[in-house]
Write a protein that holds these residues in place. Sequence first.
Motif, PDB file in Angstrom:
ATOM      1  N   TYR A   1       0.818  -1.223   0.000  1.00 59.70           N
ATOM      2  CA  TYR A   1       0.000   0.000   0.000  1.00 59.70           C
ATOM      3  C   TYR A   1       0.849   1.269   0.000  1.00 59.70           C
ATOM      4  O   TYR A   1       0.305   2.357   0.002  1.00 59.70           O
TER       5      TYR A   1
ATOM      6  N   THR B   1       4.352  -4.685   1.867  1.00 65.23           N
ATOM      7  CA  THR B   1       3.602  -4.609   3.136  1.00 65.23           C
ATOM      8  C   THR B   1       2.659  -5.799   3.267  1.00 65.23           C
ATOM      9  O   THR B   1       1.528  -5.677   3.733  1.00 65.23           O
ATOM     10  N   ALA B   2       3.155  -6.950   2.861  1.00 61.66           N
ATOM     11  CA  ALA B   2       2.330  -8.161   2.914  1.00 61.66           C
ATOM     12  C   ALA B   2       1.881  -8.457   4.340  1.00 61.66           C
ATOM     13  O   ALA B   2       2.568  -8.121   5.313  1.00 61.66           O
ATOM     14  N   ASN B   3       0.723  -9.072   4.457  1.00 68.55           N
ATOM     15  CA  ASN B   3       0.272  -9.591   5.752  1.00 68.55           C
ATOM     16  C   ASN B   3      -0.255 -11.011   5.528  1.00 68.55           C
ATOM     17  O   ASN B   3      -0.240 -11.512   4.398  1.00 68.55           O
TER      18      ASN B   3
END
Lengths: 267, 267, 267
Positions: free
Chosen positions: B27, B69-71
């Motif tokens: 993001y 910004t992986a989750n």
Amino acid sequence: MDIKTHIHEAFAALENTTPLIHHITNYVTVNECANVVLAIGASPIMASEISEVAQMVGFAQALVLNIGTANTQSIEAMLEAGRAANAQGIPVVLDPVGVGATTFRRQSVARLLEQIRFSVIRGNMAEMKTLAGLETKSSGVDSLEDESDALSIAQGLAKKLNCVIAITGKEDVVCDGTHAYTLCNGDEALRSVTGTGCMSSSLIGSFLGATNNPLLSAILGISTMSLAGELADKSKGMGTFRISLFDRISKMNASLVLEKARIYLKG
Amino acid sequence: MDIKTHIHEAFAALENTTPLIHHITNYVTVNECANVVLAIGASPIMASEISEVAQMVGFAQALVLNIGTANTQSIEAMLEAGRAANAQGIPVVLDPVGVGATTFRRQSVARLLEQIRFSVIRGNMAEMKTLAGLETKSSGVDSLEDESDALSIAQGLAKKLNCVIAITGKEDVVCDGTHAYTLCNGDEALRSVTGTGCMSSSLIGSFLGATNNPLLSAILGISTMSLAGELADKSKGMGTFRISLFDRISKMNASLVLEKARIYLKG
Amino acid sequence: MDIKTHIHEAFAALENTTPLIHHITNYVTVNECANVVLAIGASPIMASEISEVAQMVGFAQALVLNIGTANTQSIEAMLEAGRAANAQGIPVVLDPVGVGATTFRRQSVARLLEQIRFSVIRGNMAEMKTLAGLETKSSGVDSLEDESDALSIAQGLAKKLNCVIAITGKEDVVCDGTHAYTLCNGDEALRSVTGTGCMSSSLIGSFLGATNNPLLSAILGISTMSLAGELADKSKGMGTFRISLFDRISKMNASLVLEKARIYLKG
């Protein structure tokens, strides 16, 4: 501390160390925050997955928490990262965006203040009055408050929360509980671009990562944004102004701040 | 393959097909990635809801996965989209941002590599050394590595992972396991803007969607960004530089690449 | 209503009230949407945590829902915010980005239409045909549709959904079920920048927050974007064009719209 004698040092520290600034921040202005950190000479890392933030913040020299679009998951990640930062002596900045607007924001900030030791908290007058437990006329994220009592509110909050308080508005007030400064730069046009508040907090984080001096960092972070706002091109419209703002921040230096910043010791 | 004979074809394919490039990305730079895809003449679609990604990727000519910004949720969506892309023969690019920084990132990328066949993986030296199982001095997402062994690392990884490896740095190396190229364009200023790495991966995805040629696409994606960085206006500051970069990318064409790109076959 | 007699009033209302526009929108163009709202003279607030959206929308004068990167959580937040807005008489705009592309999007929009009363729905021809239950050749989020029957589709949808329908394309059609207008400004270059559609919806929301007049707001929101696109600098490339677009929007005013907008009553 005579702030002015430390300004050259602060910019030199930024240049020599390129501190890594970990952000858990909102998705509206996150790109601006990353670019402003680069523009001033630090390095941004954004990461908000709860299972990695404690590890990630260990690489950083400062942590910036911004609740602009916080949700229940990101607040947990902020708590996790903040506790890890505290445990390792990494300074933490809080930007309590719109804290007075909703119960969720008030409760989330209350938890952050309970569990994390902040070095600097920066917000507008409405946000800071909310933190101080005072009545506000909040409407979302903009402040409609009278700013004449900023100095006393900042002093009270700085003592209560044991950290540097920065209230930004027409005049900005920065206070560490002992000393208070007013900063008299800036331009109305800064309100016509989203994220100038968030970016100020990221600039504070950048200086903090380089100097570990919260009072100096709050003053320099805000002054950098305000001066850039004064110098940026306002003739063509807000698109060009926004770009010019980044140009000015990327050219900011200690001499320019010393020449133009109007920083006054107030108490 | 003599890369240079295919450059006109690749740009023509972009213009004639306007490939749709599905991204599951971070993001921070997602807007930049969307705009860079448009600037080069492709069409971006960003979608990360797990229940729709398999269906969405079916419209696309390439898929770009970026873990910036992986989750835990977005990794599952990446796995789902990647498997669907593989099943339909849609080529997939991986940008393993900061993979060495945290256990979460290492484990996530390990799962992606296990379950998805990638056409191109692009990263900096620290990221690629992590993929190769080598020691790194990672600090978040920036690489502090010596780059002198980029060629041998790229060759080893390309064979091991059976895909094109692109290591970007001062000199870039692109290798498909058989042939290796060094790319000698670029400008230091590219490091002063967030997302130039992510955008390079999106450019690779754009060329890949148009040509289905991973080696050529990696070379052209990186060369486009590097050349734009050389040509963009650096005189006013990083705000103007960033805008000028998009101007230059939107004006990029095969003749300019053929004239200015320094692409050398190394083995 | 003779639209043109109300244009000065609408801009004056924006200036006098600075309406707060709550968005639950996609993470690709959210920054652009916030800045475009500021550029036209309104104030943006983005908040999508389900436990706060009902409270947050209570501060707003309009709500904009955009499904560009919607997920199961954000759809629930949209439903919650939309119901709260309806209960308090706050007008709601829907931008059904790529609704035809996936089952998830179709079902989500069906739920939104069932549970929320919208004042304006803006989309491209493919999106609007999907809402009308017609066949499309959708490919992700771009429309490949013939636009010759836009007027009849808009009229049918406006009656069926009891709201203002705005179909943007080469020519735009705006219809409230009784009156229909075609808008003949714009520039192809607007398609080369991501988010011009989303921004149009945010501009509609801004005018709507100031005037509470859906038909007028749809016309002015779209005309503002189209005129800015005509006037913006296209000579240097898409980076400069994007910035120039914001410059032009921030300088837009009633006289300029009256002078240049080609708004035709069609039925």
